[in-house]
Write a protein that holds these residues in place. Structure first.
Motif, short mmCIF file in Angstrom:
data_model
loop_
_atom_site.label_atom_id
_atom_site.label_comp_id
_atom_site.label_asym_id
_atom_site.label_seq_id
_atom_site.Cartn_x
_atom_site.Cartn_y
_atom_site.Cartn_z
N ASP A 71 63.59 48.86 19.62
CA ASP A 71 62.29 48.21 19.59
C ASP A 71 62.17 47.20 18.44
O ASP A 71 61.53 46.16 18.59
CB ASP A 71 61.16 49.24 19.53
CG ASP A 71 61.31 50.23 18.39
OD1 ASP A 71 62.44 50.41 17.88
OD2 ASP A 71 60.30 50.85 18.01
N SER A 102 63.45 43.87 19.47
CA SER A 102 62.53 43.22 20.40
C SER A 102 61.33 42.62 19.65
O SER A 102 60.88 41.51 19.97
CB SER A 102 62.05 44.20 21.46
OG SER A 102 63.09 44.55 22.34
N TYR A 103 60.82 43.36 18.67
CA TYR A 103 59.71 42.83 17.87
C TYR A 103 60.14 41.56 17.12
O TYR A 103 59.38 40.59 17.01
CB TYR A 103 59.22 43.87 16.87
CG TYR A 103 58.28 44.89 17.46
CD1 TYR A 103 57.07 44.51 18.06
CD2 TYR A 103 58.58 46.25 17.41
CE1 TYR A 103 56.20 45.46 18.60
CE2 TYR A 103 57.73 47.20 17.95
CZ TYR A 103 56.54 46.79 18.54
OH TYR A 103 55.68 47.74 19.07
N ARG A 104 61.38 41.56 16.60
CA ARG A 104 61.87 40.38 15.89
C ARG A 104 62.02 39.20 16.85
O ARG A 104 61.74 38.05 16.49
CB ARG A 104 63.19 40.68 15.19
CG ARG A 104 63.03 41.54 13.94
CD ARG A 104 64.30 41.57 13.12
NE ARG A 104 65.36 42.33 13.76
CZ ARG A 104 65.58 43.62 13.59
NH1 ARG A 104 64.79 44.32 12.78
NH2 ARG A 104 66.58 44.24 14.20
N ALA A 142 58.60 37.82 17.39
CA ALA A 142 58.12 37.11 16.20
C ALA A 142 58.74 35.72 16.09
O ALA A 142 58.13 34.79 15.55
CB ALA A 142 58.43 37.92 14.95
N THR A 188 59.05 41.20 25.91
CA THR A 188 58.06 42.28 25.96
C THR A 188 58.49 43.35 26.96
O THR A 188 58.33 44.56 26.70
CB THR A 188 56.68 41.72 26.34
OG1 THR A 188 56.31 40.71 25.38
CG2 THR A 188 55.63 42.81 26.34
N LEU A 211 61.06 45.34 25.31
CA LEU A 211 60.43 46.23 24.33
C LEU A 211 59.90 47.47 25.02
O LEU A 211 60.07 48.60 24.53
CB LEU A 211 59.31 45.49 23.60
CG LEU A 211 58.44 46.33 22.67
CD1 LEU A 211 59.26 46.98 21.57
CD2 LEU A 211 57.32 45.46 22.07
N GLN A 244 61.00 51.32 24.22
CA GLN A 244 60.04 52.38 23.87
C GLN A 244 60.14 53.55 24.83
O GLN A 244 60.08 54.71 24.42
CB GLN A 244 58.63 51.80 23.87
CG GLN A 244 58.39 50.80 22.74
CD GLN A 244 57.10 50.02 22.91
OE1 GLN A 244 56.61 49.84 24.04
NE2 GLN A 244 56.54 49.55 21.82
N THR A 289 52.71 48.66 26.73
CA THR A 289 53.46 47.42 26.49
C THR A 289 53.70 46.65 27.78
O THR A 289 53.69 45.42 27.79
CB THR A 289 54.79 47.73 25.78
OG1 THR A 289 54.53 48.36 24.53
CG2 THR A 289 55.60 46.46 25.53
#
Length: 214
Positions: A121, A124-126, A129, A143, A146, A150, A162
């Protein structure tokens, strides 16, 4: 000027189809073949001269190694991809490689780590961003990845929440086939991990009625 047969444009054949497959995370079907293609790409002159191409070659190798269950080699290739990308300069390049950069490397890292059973995860967040809001398709794919990460980590309620963000990212635009395919993977894994649960049944019903069609 590059020598004959040694320029980035001339190397589209060993590069382009595998690179597109990397961006879709589709090496699962033919990982050994993909790894061989990656070795051929790394042997090209442009890869030795331009760290961006080297980074893409290593990222492609990481995907292939992950699908061959070669954990150490996959993680080592990711490290090499990140190191090479950090050295890449902003230079004129062929349009076919425009998809590749920091956000794409983060997205591919998420695919590799998820395949290896690691927490994916954060990558994926990076990726999210690093992606501008205007890149809705890429953000939707990141997404969806991600949500899968999760889910595979056992955070089912958060993963389901999500998936709704995928549609928010797309802003009402019909989902492309690759995104629907990822949601199909989510559907399959959800009913495998939580068969018969109310939350899974509700999501599956919504998936069938709203999300599985263009």
């Amino acid at each position: 000027m590059h020598g004959a047969g040694d320029g980035a444009g001339n190397h589209k054949h060993p590069w382009l189809a595998p690179a597109a497959a990397v961006s879709r995370g589709q090496h699962a079907r033919v990982p050994a073949e993909a790894l061989s293609a990656g070795q051929a790409a790394k042997a090209t002159g442009i890869t030795r001269r331009d760290p961006l191409y080297a980074s893409l070659a290593h990222a492609r190798a990481a995907i292939a190694h992950a699908h061959l269950d070669e954990n150490y080699q996959a993680l080592r290739a990711l490290d090499l991809a990140a190191s090479a990308l950090a050295k890449a300069e902003d230079l004129p390049r062929p349009s076919w490689i425009a998809f590749y950069g920091l956000a794409e490397l983060h997205a591919l890292t998420a695919i590799v780590r998820d395949r290896l059973g690691d927490a994916a995860d954060a990558a994926s967040y990076r990726a999210l961003a690093a992606l501008p809001p205007a890149f809705r398709r890429n953000r939707g794919l990141a997404t969806a990845r991600l949500a899968l990460a999760q889910l595979h980590q056992g955070d089912i309620e958060q993963a389901i929440a999500t998936t709704s963000r995928v549609f928010a990212e797309m802003g009402g635009v019909p989902l492309p086939g690759r995104m629907r395919s990822l949601l199909g993977d989510f559907h399959h894994d959800l009913i495998t991990l939580a068969p018969g649960s109310q939350i899974a049944l509700e999501w599956a019903d919504r998936y069938r009625t709203e999300w599985s069609h263009p």
